[in-house]
Write an enzyme that holds these catalytic residues in place. Sequence first.
Site, mmCIF file in Angstrom:
data_model
loop_
_atom_site.group_PDB
_atom_site.id
_atom_site.type_symbol
_atom_site.label_atom_id
_atom_site.label_comp_id
_atom_site.label_asym_id
_atom_site.label_seq_id
_atom_site.Cartn_x
_atom_site.Cartn_y
_atom_site.Cartn_z
ATOM 1 N N ASP A 177 -24.203 -22.685 -30.417
ATOM 2 C CA ASP A 177 -23.771 -23.924 -31.083
ATOM 3 C C ASP A 177 -23.870 -25.096 -30.106
ATOM 4 O O ASP A 177 -22.972 -25.928 -29.984
ATOM 5 C CB ASP A 177 -22.356 -23.804 -31.650
ATOM 6 C CG ASP A 177 -22.122 -24.840 -32.760
ATOM 7 O OD1 ASP A 177 -23.107 -25.331 -33.324
ATOM 8 O OD2 ASP A 177 -20.950 -25.170 -33.036
ATOM 9 N N LEU A 190 -30.468 -30.800 -30.466
ATOM 10 C CA LEU A 190 -31.420 -31.097 -29.402
ATOM 11 C C LEU A 190 -31.196 -32.419 -28.682
ATOM 12 O O LEU A 190 -31.415 -32.504 -27.490
ATOM 13 C CB LEU A 190 -32.838 -31.006 -29.944
ATOM 14 C CG LEU A 190 -33.272 -29.549 -30.195
ATOM 15 C CD1 LEU A 190 -34.552 -29.494 -30.986
ATOM 16 C CD2 LEU A 190 -33.438 -28.802 -28.874
#
Lengths: 426, 319
Positions: free
Chosen positions: A308, A75
Amino acid sequence: MRDELNSEVSSTDIHIRNGRLIDPKNGLDSSADLFIVNGRIAAIGKAPESFSAMRTIDASGRIVCPGLVDLSTRLGSLETELAAAIAGGVTAVACPPDTKPPLDEPGLVERLIRRSEALGLARVFPIGALTQQLAGEKLAEMTSLSKAGCIAFSQAQHPIFDTQVLLRAMQYAATFDYAIRLQPQDHYLARDGVAHDGEVASRLGLAGIPVCAETVAISTALHLARATGVRLHLARLSSAAGVALVRAAKLNGLKVSCDIDIHHLHLSDVDIGYFDSHARFDPPLRSGSDRDALRAAAAEGLAVLCSDHTPVDEDGKQLPFAEALPGATGLELLLPLTLKWAEQEKLPLLTALARITCDPAAILGIDSGSLSVGSPADLCIFDPVEPWRVTPAALRSQGKNTPFMGYEMAGRVHLTLVGGRVVFEC
Amino acid sequence: MRNPQLNANGELIHLLSTEGLPREALTRILDIASSFLEVSDRDVKKVPVLRGKSVFNLFFENSTRTRTTFEIAAKRLSADVINLDVARSSTAKGETLLDTVDNLVAMHADMFVVRHSSSGAPYLIVDHLHRTGRSDVHVVNAGDGRHAHPTQGLLDMYTIRHYKKDFSNLTVAIVGDILHSRVARSDIHALNALGVGQVRAVGPQTLLPTAIEKMGVRVCNDLQEGLRDCDVVIMLRLQNERMNGALLPSAREYFKGYGLTPKTLALAKPDAIVMHPGPMNRGVEIDSEVADGPQAVILPQVTFGIAVRMAVMSILAGN
């Protein structure tokens, strides 16, 4: 029940009409209307009784599918990356524990969930650290972490050197039926390596990571999973031999799942070209025949797909290949790259979309990724053929690092709903 | 994907690797080097080809010997030469590689000679110059990691041509630590482009890169087999830190298996030449009797190296 959070509040009864509904979970692919009441899917086809739409969305020429579920999203900045998620049609993300500091304390997990819920964008499902500080020595407090909201435990890319610790971690997790995720790569065999150990790395003088770094680690993990009965998920397979090991284990009755980074379906080590650091991945891009085996594994349903997502800033990539940080921004490319793969392999959309909706949702054990009546209205509405060009400005993620920069992609997300709320629209 | 060392007209503007250079381009460099060789024999060892130009030696990895050969070559072409020991200065203060390059471009550098421990570093510089609109600044790769050392490869070709005239029927054995050798890679590409008969890669499996045969070599794990009837023997340096460990048991055992001695050299053709990029490890990869013997052309390699580097710099500056 976290799934219900937000969905009851400020949701609108919505009528989505004229769309092509594709719901892999229920084998549905047909043109029909969809009705949302109280943040949940209330009906398909015919409006429920006394339904009164507060908003009607015309989805003519578009596909309405479950919101995408991504098994691995780093994130960085919550605001920008969750905005990138919904712009890419992704409504649920699982984040690996290799944050700074790592997710090995319940307080950190609770804070992450609280902050992401306050934003009200995509749903965030943290994966807890398997060991304290991800150091691979002492077990993390899995029970507390699970209570705090962790849906699985992993080491991300950090190794466990001591195989006995790995065995104990699996035994402990199995005691409470916690799922474990491992990224299979033998640390010693991969040491110093930056590219697939093959013709390209040899020619470019890059230190290689041999395929056996993956197969040795997969074999170890499979043996330990069999011995402990733990629910095992193998993350980021990169090789034909790795896929073959997982296939054989499943045929032998072992409950194991695995995923592949979507980039590995489209690229191989040849794409490193003249030392392009955007083609540096961990695990590395392997040979063309490995890539073909990964495509087949995803097509047959042996493996699911994930973005990913790894945002890396310019400084992290403007370095000689071996010094550059691995990974690519992926949330906004997950759908178009899946569509591209489906088109090239002539796969039905029902099959292709399963790999980024209901299949990963099942691995995470979350109530998302389907259009079943009664489930939360997490939806993605997209135009499957509308082209867009990948440019730094077009990407909402802070990470502009992608080997597909400048490429034209087909598949544009127009609307994303989370819990019946429109969170993205364009 | 265009080879980044060529411009849109296919002319050489940077020298990054011998890979992808056609035979004509290689031959042209060798021919021009031949004409420069005579300059070094004059009383006044200078020609005005690069007068007024600034050549920056940018060595991120220390190598006094290689840097000196480039310095001499540039000075014989009348260039101003600035040596930057970047290994110890700016990058140690946290400046990035490209920051350093930007600063030097602002000082009106015309050419960079770059040595870096990381494979591909000069490509990053060339890409950066291209994106910042400064493709007029030329880059010469003076060795990047394990990848390439093209001027060494070219001077090896010059040496072979000098002694053997024609490449087509030659058998060339490259012996030793090919895995870590940028010289070996540059030699292999150049030899194949020049149409050599056979290139052999000789060494134990631990010192040979995976799939090396795909680069157009015959792999010989046995030294005797590798040397038999060959015309040219190129010995590679074995770094100290690689002598005792998981790659090799010891320097002594390596010398027994792969050291070039009068006895093993006798397997090659009687007129075979022995080359070495230097610096040599006597008694490790090569016996002193061979290194100082009549078949060794190791010192002429150094002399030719100056002329080859002059040729490369003058060609780049002209394009």
